[in-house]
Design a protein around this motif. Structure first.
Motif, PDB file in Angstrom:
ATOM      1  N   GLU A   1       0.828  -1.210   0.000  1.00 31.33           N
ATOM      2  CA  GLU A   1       0.000   0.000   0.000  1.00 31.33           C
ATOM      3  C   GLU A   1       0.863   1.260   0.000  1.00 31.33           C
ATOM      4  OE1 GLU A   1      -3.307   2.187  -0.406  1.00 31.33           O
ATOM      5  OE2 GLU A   1      -3.213  -0.004  -0.490  1.00 31.33           O
ATOM      6  N   VAL A   2       1.926   1.253   0.794  1.00 35.72           N
ATOM      7  CA  VAL A   2       2.839   2.403   0.832  1.00 35.72           C
ATOM      8  C   VAL A   2       3.509   2.581  -0.525  1.00 35.72           C
ATOM      9  CG1 VAL A   2       4.968   3.293   1.862  1.00 35.72           C
ATOM     10  CG2 VAL A   2       3.188   2.329   3.329  1.00 35.72           C
ATOM     11  N   CYS A   3       3.896   1.491  -1.174  1.00 36.05           N
ATOM     12  CA  CYS A   3       4.534   1.585  -2.496  1.00 36.05           C
ATOM     13  C   CYS A   3       3.593   2.177  -3.539  1.00 36.05           C
ATOM     14  CB  CYS A   3       5.043   0.223  -2.948  1.00 36.05           C
ATOM     15  SG  CYS A   3       6.599  -0.218  -2.162  1.00 36.05           S
ATOM     16  N   LYS A   4       2.304   1.878  -3.430  1.00 29.77           N
ATOM     17  CA  LYS A   4       1.334   2.492  -4.356  1.00 29.77           C
ATOM     18  C   LYS A   4       1.382   4.009  -4.228  1.00 29.77           C
ATOM     19  CE  LYS A   4      -2.025  -1.268  -4.335  1.00 29.77           C
ATOM     20  NZ  LYS A   4      -3.375  -1.664  -3.892  1.00 29.77           N
ATOM     21  N   HIS A   5       1.484   4.499  -3.007  1.00 29.17           N
ATOM     22  CA  HIS A   5       1.570   5.948  -2.785  1.00 29.17           C
ATOM     23  C   HIS A   5       2.921   6.492  -3.237  1.00 29.17           C
ATOM     24  CE1 HIS A   5      -2.243   6.273  -0.727  1.00 29.17           C
ATOM     25  NE2 HIS A   5      -1.934   5.174  -0.053  1.00 29.17           N
ATOM     26  N   LEU A   6       3.971   5.720  -3.026  1.00 23.74           N
ATOM     27  CA  LEU A   6       5.308   6.157  -3.400  1.00 23.74           C
ATOM     28  C   LEU A   6       5.397   6.499  -4.882  1.00 23.74           C
ATOM     29  CD1 LEU A   6       8.368   6.513  -2.884  1.00 23.74           C
ATOM     30  CD2 LEU A   6       8.595   4.037  -3.213  1.00 23.74           C
ATOM     31  N   PHE A   7       4.786   5.695  -5.713  1.00 22.04           N
ATOM     32  CA  PHE A   7       4.901   5.898  -7.157  1.00 22.04           C
ATOM     33  C   PHE A   7       3.657   6.494  -7.805  1.00 22.04           C
ATOM     34  CE2 PHE A   7       8.047   2.570  -6.206  1.00 22.04           C
ATOM     35  CZ  PHE A   7       9.179   3.257  -6.620  1.00 22.04           C
ATOM     36  N   ALA A   8       2.711   6.976  -7.025  1.00 20.17           N
ATOM     37  CA  ALA A   8       1.479   7.542  -7.577  1.00 20.17           C
ATOM     38  C   ALA A   8       1.758   8.755  -8.465  1.00 20.17           C
ATOM     39  CB  ALA A   8       0.512   7.907  -6.460  1.00 20.17           C
ATOM     40  N   TYR A   9       2.771   9.532  -8.118  1.00 19.40           N
ATOM     41  CA  TYR A   9       3.108  10.721  -8.911  1.00 19.40           C
ATOM     42  C   TYR A   9       3.487  10.357 -10.343  1.00 19.40           C
ATOM     43  CZ  TYR A   9       8.019   9.466  -8.625  1.00 19.40           C
ATOM     44  OH  TYR A   9       9.204   8.813  -8.761  1.00 19.40           O
ATOM     45  N   ALA A  10       4.037   9.161 -10.544  1.00 22.59           N
ATOM     46  CA  ALA A  10       4.505   8.771 -11.868  1.00 22.59           C
ATOM     47  C   ALA A  10       3.369   8.734 -12.883  1.00 22.59           C
ATOM     48  CB  ALA A  10       5.205   7.415 -11.805  1.00 22.59           C
ATOM     49  N   ASP A  11       2.180   8.305 -12.468  1.00 18.09           N
ATOM     50  CA  ASP A  11       1.043   8.256 -13.385  1.00 18.09           C
ATOM     51  C   ASP A  11       0.717   9.649 -13.930  1.00 18.09           C
ATOM     52  OD1 ASP A  11       0.751   5.497 -13.087  1.00 18.09           O
ATOM     53  OD2 ASP A  11      -0.692   5.713 -11.457  1.00 18.09           O
ATOM     54  N   SER A  12       0.750  10.652 -13.056  1.00 11.54           N
ATOM     55  CA  SER A  12       0.470  12.029 -13.497  1.00 11.54           C
ATOM     56  C   SER A  12       1.532  12.513 -14.472  1.00 11.54           C
ATOM     57  CB  SER A  12       0.419  12.982 -12.301  1.00 11.54           C
ATOM     58  OG  SER A  12      -0.663  12.682 -11.482  1.00 11.54           O
TER      59      SER A  12
END
Length: 197
Positions: free
Chosen positions: A17-28
């Motif tokens: 779950e933390v990793c999903k947040h870590l790389f969420a910026y990449a999608d944008s």
């Protein structure tokens, strides 16, 4: 005392779950790249789905890197910004093999067409621009020291920057104009349909 298997599994799920947040910026940022490259516009002007090599041939670049473009498209298909379908290649009757992937538009990608009246592209480009994003890195400091994150990042409030820096002003006006036009049209349409105007 050691952890139980159940605790280890829960910890791994929490890390996931933390990793999903870590790389969420990449999608944008991947979507920003697609908007800058005008991929939706290229497919739209073609009138039908396109292969990666066809899209690349329309980019304003002497030798676009197909492997990077393929990665961008995979991410954006997963995010339902574009569609993908594999054309069938007939080797012999009844023996079809998948061919090149063909990328098409979704309603989301149609919102990103640059020349549409209600395009969301300027809004997206404004709010993912480094000038606008830099303040997010100052949230912690703003809590400790006071002030707004934007001011801490740039030494001045947004309004002061827009009055002194023509490029920031142009960026902000483009984004806000697009946002306002989209919102106003939706509001007016809703009220008009309900005979309020």
């Amino acid at each position: 005392m050691g952890s139980t298997n159940s605790e280890k599994v829960e910890l791994l799920q929490a890390q996931e779950e933390v990793c999903k947040h870590l790389f969420a910026y990449a999608d944008s940022l991947v979507l920003r790249a697609a908007i800058e490259l005008r991929i939706a516009d290229i497919i739209h002007s073609n009138g039908q789905p396109m292969s990666l090599s066809e899209i690349a041939s329309k980019l304003e670049a002497p030798s676009p890197k197909l492997s990077s473009l393929a990665r961008i498209m995979r991410v954006l298909v997963r995010k339902k910004i574009f569609t993908v379908d594999f054309e069938k290649v007939s080797l012999s009757p009844g023996d079809d093999e998948p061919g090149e992937p063909l990328y098409g538009l979704t309603l989301a990608s149609k919102c990103l067409l640059h020349d549409q009246e209600l395009s969301f592209a300027p809004i997206f480009l404004t709010f993912t621009h480094p000038v606008m994003v830099d303040g997010w890195f100052e949230i912690g400091r703003s809590i400790k020291e006071g002030g707004t994150p934007f001011e801490l990042a740039h030494g001045a409030p947004l309004w002061e920057m827009t009055s002194k820096d023509a490029s920031v002003n142009k960026l902000f006006i483009a984004g806000m104009t697009a946002a306002t036009n989209s919102s106003l049209d939706a509001i007016i349409s809703e009220y008009k349909d309900n005979n309020i105007f």
